[in-house]
Structure formats: C-alpha cells, structure tokens
Design a protein around this motif. Structure first.
Motif, mmCIF file in Angstrom:
data_model
loop_
_atom_site.group_PDB
_atom_site.id
_atom_site.type_symbol
_atom_site.label_atom_id
_atom_site.label_comp_id
_atom_site.label_asym_id
_atom_site.label_seq_id
_atom_site.Cartn_x
_atom_site.Cartn_y
_atom_site.Cartn_z
ATOM 1 N N VAL A 13 0.839 -1.127 0.018
ATOM 2 C CA VAL A 13 -0.149 -0.018 -0.072
ATOM 3 C C VAL A 13 0.829 1.336 0.027
ATOM 4 O O VAL A 13 0.663 2.198 -0.871
ATOM 5 N N GLU A 14 2.009 1.208 0.776
ATOM 6 C CA GLU A 14 2.621 2.488 0.861
ATOM 7 C C GLU A 14 3.368 2.728 -0.499
ATOM 8 O O GLU A 14 3.716 3.871 -0.837
ATOM 9 N N ARG A 15 3.906 1.717 -1.271
ATOM 10 C CA ARG A 15 4.492 1.735 -2.618
ATOM 11 C C ARG A 15 3.571 2.229 -3.299
ATOM 12 O O ARG A 15 3.836 3.012 -4.272
ATOM 13 N N ALA A 16 2.451 1.626 -3.323
ATOM 14 C CA ALA A 16 1.282 2.352 -4.536
ATOM 15 C C ALA A 16 0.885 3.692 -4.144
ATOM 16 O O ALA A 16 0.427 4.271 -5.141
ATOM 17 N N ARG A 17 0.761 3.932 -2.936
ATOM 18 C CA ARG A 17 0.221 5.442 -2.504
ATOM 19 C C ARG A 17 0.921 6.651 -3.240
ATOM 20 O O ARG A 17 0.552 7.465 -3.388
ATOM 21 N N LYS A 18 2.197 6.245 -3.649
ATOM 22 C CA LYS A 18 2.959 7.257 -4.238
ATOM 23 C C LYS A 18 2.197 7.762 -5.564
ATOM 24 O O LYS A 18 2.400 8.920 -6.052
ATOM 25 N N TYR A 19 1.570 6.735 -6.220
ATOM 26 C CA TYR A 19 0.913 7.206 -7.487
ATOM 27 C C TYR A 19 -0.479 7.807 -7.177
ATOM 28 O O TYR A 19 -0.800 8.431 -8.343
ATOM 29 N N THR A 20 -0.855 7.995 -6.141
ATOM 30 C CA THR A 20 -2.095 8.631 -5.840
ATOM 31 C C THR A 20 -2.121 10.194 -6.223
ATOM 32 O O THR A 20 -2.948 10.703 -6.670
ATOM 33 N N GLU A 21 -0.787 10.769 -6.328
ATOM 34 C CA GLU A 21 -0.675 11.914 -6.622
ATOM 35 C C GLU A 21 -0.641 12.499 -7.853
ATOM 36 O O GLU A 21 -1.253 13.440 -8.328
ATOM 37 N N LYS A 22 -0.555 11.316 -8.742
ATOM 38 C CA LYS A 22 -0.456 11.531 -10.165
ATOM 39 C C LYS A 22 -2.108 11.454 -10.746
ATOM 40 O O LYS A 22 -2.547 11.876 -11.947
ATOM 41 N N GLY A 23 -2.923 11.069 -9.909
ATOM 42 C CA GLY A 23 -4.346 10.947 -9.982
ATOM 43 C C GLY A 23 -5.247 12.234 -10.006
ATOM 44 O O GLY A 23 -4.913 12.978 -9.327
ATOM 45 N N LYS A 24 -6.583 12.048 -10.067
ATOM 46 C CA LYS A 24 -7.466 12.937 -9.777
ATOM 47 C C LYS A 24 -8.960 12.151 -9.284
ATOM 48 O O LYS A 24 -9.407 11.538 -9.607
ATOM 49 N N VAL A 25 -9.319 13.197 -8.128
ATOM 50 C CA VAL A 25 -10.491 12.604 -7.660
ATOM 51 C C VAL A 25 -11.691 13.011 -8.577
ATOM 52 O O VAL A 25 -11.572 14.111 -9.147
ATOM 53 N N ALA A 26 -12.547 12.190 -8.865
ATOM 54 C CA ALA A 26 -14.042 12.475 -9.636
ATOM 55 C C ALA A 26 -14.553 13.734 -9.118
ATOM 56 O O ALA A 26 -14.836 13.888 -8.104
ATOM 57 N N SER A 27 -14.887 14.587 -10.020
ATOM 58 C CA SER A 27 -15.564 15.803 -9.823
ATOM 59 C C SER A 27 -16.809 16.139 -10.529
ATOM 60 O O SER A 27 -17.741 16.848 -10.187
ATOM 61 N N TYR A 28 -17.230 15.151 -11.418
ATOM 62 C CA TYR A 28 -18.413 15.525 -12.163
ATOM 63 C C TYR A 28 -19.619 15.026 -11.339
ATOM 64 O O TYR A 28 -20.841 15.566 -11.768
ATOM 65 N N ILE A 29 -19.568 14.205 -10.235
ATOM 66 C CA ILE A 29 -20.415 14.129 -9.475
ATOM 67 C C ILE A 29 -19.925 14.819 -8.068
ATOM 68 O O ILE A 29 -19.013 14.467 -7.585
#
Ligand SMILES: NC(=O)CC[C@H](N)C(=O)O
Length: 309
Positions: A13-29
């Motif tokens: 989880v800690e290794r994968a968490r680094k990638y969350t920076e590159k994503g975007k939370v959905a906003s169309y809802i």
C-alpha cells in the motif's frame, strides 16, 4: 502463496500510495470531490474467514459502477438470462463508460454490455418491484446477504448530487426509451440508478462480496447459497472482459483477476476460488480507475502470482 499478514500488505500500500499524487478525484458528481486524494486501502477476505488488511479499511465510500455487478446478478435472478441478454449485449466496447456513440451506430440500439452506463441502466430497468423503494430494498438485501452486514445503506447526499447532475445518463435513457430498450419513467429509473450507485460500503464489505463470487455464489462461512453458480460465473466473466472500462484488456494482462471499478475509487476484485478483495483509492487515472488501486493490485498479483491466466 498467499498474503498472510497486514504488514506484508501495508508495504505494498505504501509503495502504491505514491501514485495517488498523479491521479484526480472524480468531480463530475460534485459530492465525490470531497474525497481525500491520498487515501488508499485494501482488504483481502479468505474463504476460511481470515481477513488481511492495510490502510483505513473502515472508511466508507460509495459503490458507483461496482453496483453494476450486483444489479446484473439481481436482474438475471428476476428475469432469467434470456430476457436480460435480449436487451443488453455481452461484448466489450473499447469506449469510455458513459459513451453514447455506439448506441447510435448499433442497430437495434442495444447497449453492448451491462458494465457501461447504457447497459447498466437497462439492467436496473429490469429489477423486479413495484416502486423504487422496493427495488432498492431488494438490491440492498442481496448486498446485506453477500457482506453479512445489514447496516449497509445509501449515502443520500451522493445520490442527490448525482441525481441533480446526471444529464448524460438521462440522455442515454431517453435515447434507449425512444428505441424501446428502456420502459417506464426515466426520472424514476435515474432515481433508482443514482441510489444504487450511492450505496455506501467499506473495503471489507467489498472483499466479502468478492469472496462470495469467488466461491461460486456460496457464503464461504455458512455455506448458504446466495447466488446461483451460473450467475456468479456470468458476472465474473463480465468483470474480466469489461469490468475496468476501456482499460480491461491491459488490466487483464497486468493483474489478471476479475475486477470491477467505480468512479468513487472503489475496486471489487476476487481470486477464484478463495479470495475476495476490496480496494479504495479515490484518485483516478485517465480511464476513471483508481490509480493507486490499480498499481496496488498489479503489485499484489505479481508478488503472489494471482493471475488466473
Ligand atoms: N464509472 C462509474 O463509476 C460511473 C457511475 C456513476 N454513478 C455514473 O453513472 O456516472
């Protein structure tokens, strides 16, 4: 070899968490935008009742498109395979989940599969019941049985927020109603669909749903049959071919287990015959899948050799 301890999982989880920076939370809802970009958690539920977990697994989130797996199971139980697949197809589209394009080029305007929005709306239109309340109650009770958790309910703010803004889904419905694929009142259908998408769960609940599917529709602990085996097989197959939207092919190669994602950042996955997996990471990649969640499942699959292929 299986993942045995929370610590083994936490390292991934800690290794994968680094990638969350590159994503975007959905906003169309709009109500989904409040999620925390860096959240990432996972629960594994084994058929012997053991559960391994990492991250904030008690955090609640809404099912969104993961609900499509459950409404499909319910609609087939209600109407039978023949009727359901006379109104929705079985083929992947290669298009985004909310695309309207193929409805116009396909004759008749039958959605290609139940995992895209058009197909899921047709499926929800087939759930038996006299009212939205009753249909939703039947869906919730299936979910209560699969999770062994009767507290699961709707997050009304998310449901309302989607209902107020679901104009693309309304367009899909009106188009299909014109072509006789959808019947009845469109507003009522959107009401039911937005509520099914707003059912609130934890990673642990998702993992429990996964293990029932992995175990061919039987509750692994009580041995009670919740879904007919054939229906469990059908929904798992759709999860492989269409469950990760138009990233399903790449995901099958990199991870190789039946999975279904939702724009809340939820992923329901399972490893037949004995593991259910629930993942939550609201930062999404460009295809609308949890960016950290997909990375985490890739790492997990590679480390423990989980691919079914
Ligand atoms: N991909 C998703 O999770 C889509 C579900 C969402 N409720 C919608 O219809 O837009």
């Amino acid at each position: 070899m299986y993942c045995e301890t929370d610590d083994e999982l936490l390292e991934l989880v800690e290794r994968a968490r680094k990638y969350t920076e590159k994503g975007k939370v959905a906003s169309y809802i709009p109500a989904l935008e409040r999620a925390n970009q860096n959240d990432l958690s996972i629960a594994l539920y084994y058929d012997d009742g053991r559960c391994v977990r990492a991250g904030d697994v008690e955090k609640k989130f809404t099912l969104q498109s993961v609900s499509k797996v459950l409404t499909l199971a319910l609609a087939i139980m209600d109407r039978g395979e023949e009727e359901v697949f006379s109104r929705v197809g079985m083929e992947p589209t290669g298009d985004p989940f909310n695309s309207i394009a193929k409805l116009e080029t396909q004759i008749p305007a039958k959605p290609l599969n139940p995992m895209i929005n058009a197909g899921a709306l047709v499926v929800t239109n087939m759930i038996a019941g006299d009212s939205v309340h009753q249909k939703l109650g039947r869906l919730l009770s299936l979910i209560h049985d699969m999770t062994n958790n009767t507290d699961i309910d709707i997050e009304h703010e998310v449901a309302q927020s989607e209902y107020d803004t679901a104009n693309l889904n309304r367009s899909l419905c009106f188009f299909m109603k014109q072509h006789g694929i959808i019947q009845g009142d469109v507003e009522e259908l959107i009401d039911l669909y937005t509520k099914q998408c707003a059912i609130q769960v934890t990673c642990y609940d998702l993992a429990r749903i996964g293990v029932v599917l992995a175990n061919k529709g039987l509750d692994p602990q009580s041995n009670r049959r919740i879904l007919p085996e054939r229906i469990a097989t059908i929904v798992k197959t759709f999860m492989v071919t269409c469950g990760m939207y138009n990233a399903s092919g790449e995901f099958a190669i990199q991870v190789g287990v039946p999975s279904k994602s939702g724009v809340s950042g939820a992923i329901l996955a399972l490893v037949p015959p004995s593991i259910g997996v629930g993942v939550y990471g609201p930062a999404l990649n460009e295809k609308g899948n949890s960016i950290g969640g997909v990375k985490l499942l890739e790492m997990l699959s590679q480390r423990y050799d989980l691919s079914i292929f």
